[in-house]
Design a protein around this motif. Structure first.
Motif, PDB file in Angstrom:
ATOM      1  N   TYR A 137       0.864  -1.192   0.000  1.00  0.00           N
ATOM      2  CA  TYR A 137       0.000   0.000   0.000  1.00  0.00           C
ATOM      3  C   TYR A 137       0.892   1.231   0.000  1.00  0.00           C
ATOM      4  CZ  TYR A 137      -3.916   3.099   1.280  1.00  0.00           C
ATOM      5  OH  TYR A 137      -4.877   4.082   1.292  1.00  0.00           O
ATOM      6  N   ARG A 138       0.794   1.999  -1.099  1.00  0.00           N
ATOM      7  CA  ARG A 138       1.555   3.244  -1.217  1.00  0.00           C
ATOM      8  C   ARG A 138       0.558   4.292  -1.687  1.00  0.00           C
ATOM      9  NH1 ARG A 138       3.432  -0.832  -3.764  1.00  0.00           N
ATOM     10  NH2 ARG A 138       3.125   0.075  -5.826  1.00  0.00           N
ATOM     11  N   GLY A 139       0.183   5.197  -0.772  1.00  0.00           N
ATOM     12  CA  GLY A 139      -0.972   6.029  -1.043  1.00  0.00           C
ATOM     13  C   GLY A 139      -0.701   7.510  -1.080  1.00  0.00           C
ATOM     14  N   ALA A 140      -1.635   8.213  -1.698  1.00  0.00           N
ATOM     15  CA  ALA A 140      -1.719   9.670  -1.646  1.00  0.00           C
ATOM     16  C   ALA A 140      -3.170  10.027  -1.401  1.00  0.00           C
ATOM     17  CB  ALA A 140      -1.228  10.307  -2.946  1.00  0.00           C
ATOM     18  N   LEU A 141      -3.401  10.966  -0.492  1.00  0.00           N
ATOM     19  CA  LEU A 141      -4.757  11.436  -0.204  1.00  0.00           C
ATOM     20  C   LEU A 141      -4.962  12.789  -0.862  1.00  0.00           C
ATOM     21  CD1 LEU A 141      -6.664  11.477   3.163  1.00  0.00           C
ATOM     22  CD2 LEU A 141      -6.441  13.592   1.857  1.00  0.00           C
ATOM     23  N   LYS A 165       5.024   5.453  -8.716  1.00  0.00           N
ATOM     24  CA  LYS A 165       4.650   4.100  -8.291  1.00  0.00           C
ATOM     25  C   LYS A 165       3.733   4.112  -7.065  1.00  0.00           C
ATOM     26  CE  LYS A 165       8.807   1.912 -10.236  1.00  0.00           C
ATOM     27  NZ  LYS A 165       9.679   3.071 -10.531  1.00  0.00           N
ATOM     28  N   VAL A 166       2.978   5.176  -6.890  1.00  0.00           N
ATOM     29  CA  VAL A 166       1.930   5.230  -5.869  1.00  0.00           C
ATOM     30  C   VAL A 166       0.727   4.442  -6.391  1.00  0.00           C
ATOM     31  CG1 VAL A 166       0.305   6.762  -4.689  1.00  0.00           C
ATOM     32  CG2 VAL A 166       2.719   7.406  -4.902  1.00  0.00           C
ATOM     33  N   ASN A 167       0.197   3.536  -5.570  1.00  0.00           N
ATOM     34  CA  ASN A 167      -0.842   2.638  -6.095  1.00  0.00           C
ATOM     35  C   ASN A 167      -2.191   2.743  -5.392  1.00  0.00           C
ATOM     36  OD1 ASN A 167      -0.138   1.347  -3.709  1.00  0.00           O
ATOM     37  ND2 ASN A 167      -0.030  -0.702  -4.592  1.00  0.00           N
ATOM     38  N   HIS A 168      -2.371   3.743  -4.514  1.00  0.00           N
ATOM     39  CA  HIS A 168      -3.681   3.996  -3.912  1.00  0.00           C
ATOM     40  C   HIS A 168      -3.931   5.495  -3.888  1.00  0.00           C
ATOM     41  CE1 HIS A 168      -3.118  -0.138  -2.494  1.00  0.00           C
ATOM     42  NE2 HIS A 168      -4.436  -0.168  -2.322  1.00  0.00           N
ATOM     43  N   LEU A 169      -5.117   5.894  -4.311  1.00  0.00           N
ATOM     44  CA  LEU A 169      -5.560   7.274  -4.215  1.00  0.00           C
ATOM     45  C   LEU A 169      -6.726   7.320  -3.244  1.00  0.00           C
ATOM     46  CD1 LEU A 169      -5.638  10.259  -4.973  1.00  0.00           C
ATOM     47  CD2 LEU A 169      -7.083   9.651  -6.926  1.00  0.00           C
ATOM     48  N   HIS A 170      -6.486   7.918  -2.096  1.00  0.00           N
ATOM     49  CA  HIS A 170      -7.488   8.080  -1.051  1.00  0.00           C
ATOM     50  C   HIS A 170      -8.203   9.401  -1.307  1.00  0.00           C
ATOM     51  CE1 HIS A 170      -7.952   8.515   3.664  1.00  0.00           C
ATOM     52  NE2 HIS A 170      -9.068   8.837   3.032  1.00  0.00           N
ATOM     53  N   HIS A 222      -3.177   0.993 -12.424  1.00  0.00           N
ATOM     54  CA  HIS A 222      -2.892   0.136 -11.268  1.00  0.00           C
ATOM     55  C   HIS A 222      -2.922   0.910  -9.958  1.00  0.00           C
ATOM     56  CE1 HIS A 222      -2.234  -3.220 -13.928  1.00  0.00           C
ATOM     57  NE2 HIS A 222      -1.708  -2.325 -14.739  1.00  0.00           N
ATOM     58  N   ILE A 223      -3.869   1.832  -9.904  1.00  0.00           N
ATOM     59  CA  ILE A 223      -4.117   2.629  -8.709  1.00  0.00           C
ATOM     60  C   ILE A 223      -5.529   2.325  -8.220  1.00  0.00           C
ATOM     61  CG2 ILE A 223      -4.431   4.982  -7.836  1.00  0.00           C
ATOM     62  CD1 ILE A 223      -2.250   5.846  -9.836  1.00  0.00           C
TER      63      ILE A 223
END
Length: 504
Positions: A137-141, A165-170, A222-223
């Protein structure tokens, strides 16, 4: 010169690879075609010639993308890749489409903007890179509740974080200042609650189709989008829309200020319970990803007993939809959370008060923790004293060194990599009105947090200030900035980085 730093990068001898106008992208394996299209489009956006995609063996000067079970690094199949560059060509091998896509981001950074034989750009030196992430889990909000950002602006943000390579967008979709997601069973949430924003800024919301389109756009890269419906505090937009949610039954006016902690839903109340079921069910149906965030922070107007019961019930409602509940670390105080609930730690690098115990509670309950220490990973904090955009409530600015020199396994006692789901950098937008401002607050600090989430763990025997070489990171960051310049991404030219010369 790649950010995040690869696990292994071994230079080889020989002539560089030069991308020619006749080069092709040779593909093999399931999903390689989708990765190749994104590689072609990415290189083209960076100023390279547009390459033909072919499903046949590579020839001299081609770029090959191969997705197969036997490809990629051993024991790191999910997102790992191997990238090899020689004078004869480039080859990206991965066991999964996601791994190949992350290899593409590395290749884009190695190929300096304008790469190509006629552009005068340098070729790519021979190298063999074996790479995989430290955390899954590598995220940015991105907070779209305080200031609303359009679907096009969110897609622009997605493109920027993918390169790292950030894979989650919160997506922080609801707060006192705005409700940003259409709920068909509760139309007034967006009609009233979505009508304005912080400081009286424009209102707006995502229709359910717009949200589905954003989810699909992110998934192609892939996010995973993680929706947050912040409860039971931070809820003035909902309270203004539906009076029955209010303790006194009277809807407040829509709110455009910046204060926090004053609002609460009426808990333990049948209309509120129906509201929760309606909203969570619809949001879960819109979200193919595994996570649904319920907030739970800064609930200063909810009694402790009501808060504990409310968040426990809400996590179980989320779990009943098949999603993994996520909440800010405050909800760790509540007994009876759904098993496996994930906590998001947002206190400081040195935990204060009960923050460490709250975070540890998620692990005791079978879940894991996302690390977002506010004094290092909150992107809304000013870079330096006197900045006109940003906040300073953490006690001082967050410069590049502060964003880079921390480790998620050295914050909460007893929590190591096995207990940590990953990291997330958070951009709250009370003071951030435009996407250009959002990018400047995000870059370059997100690059630092992304490297912490991806790159190999530093030796435990070394102080973090020594283990993370800021000067070496700054040199790689300067090369990345060449891409930001070409793409039109706004970033802060902080001191200590040998930034490229601005375009005339």
């Amino acid at each position: 010169m790649v950010v995040p730093r690869p696990v292994s990068s071994v230079a080889a001898s020989g002539a560089p690879f030069v991308l020619t106008a006749g080069a092709r992208i040779s593909i093999a394996g399931a999903g390689a075609d989708a990765v190749a299209r994104l590689l072609r489009d990415g290189l083209s956006a960076d100023g390279a010639p547009e390459l033909e995609i072919v499903r046949e063996p590579p020839a001299f000067g081609d770029v090959a993308v191969v997705v197969a079970d036997h490809e990629g690094p051993e024991d790191h199949r999910a997102e790992g890749y191997v990238l090899e560059v020689t004078a004869e060509g480039v080859r990206i091998g991965a066991a999964t489409e996601a791994g190949a896509f992350w290899g593409v981001q590395t290749l884009r950074q190695l190929a300096r903007p304008g790469a190509g034989e006629s552009a005068g750009a340098p070729g790519i030196a021979p190298v063999r890179i074996v790479d995989h992430p430290r955390f899954g889990y590598r995220g940015a909000l991105l907070d779209v509740a305080r200031h609303f950002f359009t679907p096009a602006e969110v897609r622009r943000f997605i493109d920027g974080i993918a390169l790292l390579k950030v894979n989650h967008l919160h997506l922080h979709l609801t707060d006192d200042q705005g409700w940003r997601l259409e709920i068909l069973s509760r139309p007034r949430l967006t009609e009233i609650g979505g009508s304005t924003g912080c400081d009286g800024s424009r209102g707006g919301f995502f229709s359910q189709q717009e949200f589905r389109d954003l989810v699909a756009y992110a998934a192609e890269r892939h996010i995973t989008i993680v929706p947050e419906i912040d409860l039971p505090g931070h809820t003035t937009a909902a309270l203004a829309s539906y009076p029955e949610l209010n303790p006194d039954g009277v809807p407040p006016a829509v709110y455009t200020g910046r204060e926090v902690g004053f609002s609460t839903l009426l808990t333990g109340h049948a209309p509120t319970e129906r509201f929760l079921h309606d909203v969570i069910t619809e949001v879960a149906a819109l979200t193919p990803g595994p996570f649904l965030h319920i907030g739970g922070d800064e609930c200063l107007s909810t009694s402790p007993e009501d808060f504990d019961a409310f968040v426990a019930d809400t996590t179980r409602i989320v779990a009943a939809t098949g999603k993994i509940p996520v909440g800010w670390h405050e909800i760790g105080r509540a007994p009876g959370l759904a098993p496996g609930t994930v906590g998001q730690y947002w206190d400081f690098r040195v935990p204060r008060g009960h923050a460490a115990d709250r975070a540890q509670a998620f692990v005791r309950g079978g879940g894991r923790v996302i690390m977002s220490p506010a004094d290092a990973a909150y992107l809304d904090i000013v870079y330096e004293e006197g900045d006109t955009i940003g906040q300073d409530w953490t006690g001082g600015p967050t410069d590049l060194g502060t964003a880079y020199r921390w480790d998620p396994a050295r914050i909460v006692p007893g929590l190591d990599d096995a207990h940590i789901l990953g990291v997330e950098a958070a951009l709250w937008t009370e003071t951030v009105p435009t996407i250009e401002d959002a990018e400047e607050m995000t870059y370059p600090r997100l690059a630092a947090v992304a490297e912490i989430g991806w790159s190999a763990v530093p030796p435990a025997s070394r102080p973090i200030e020594e283990a993370r070489d800021l000067n070496e990171f700054a040199a790689r960051l300067a090369a990345l900035a060449e891409h930001w310049d070409v793409l039109g991404t706004r970033y802060r030219r902080v001191e200590g980085v040998p930034w490229p010369e601005p375009a005339a």
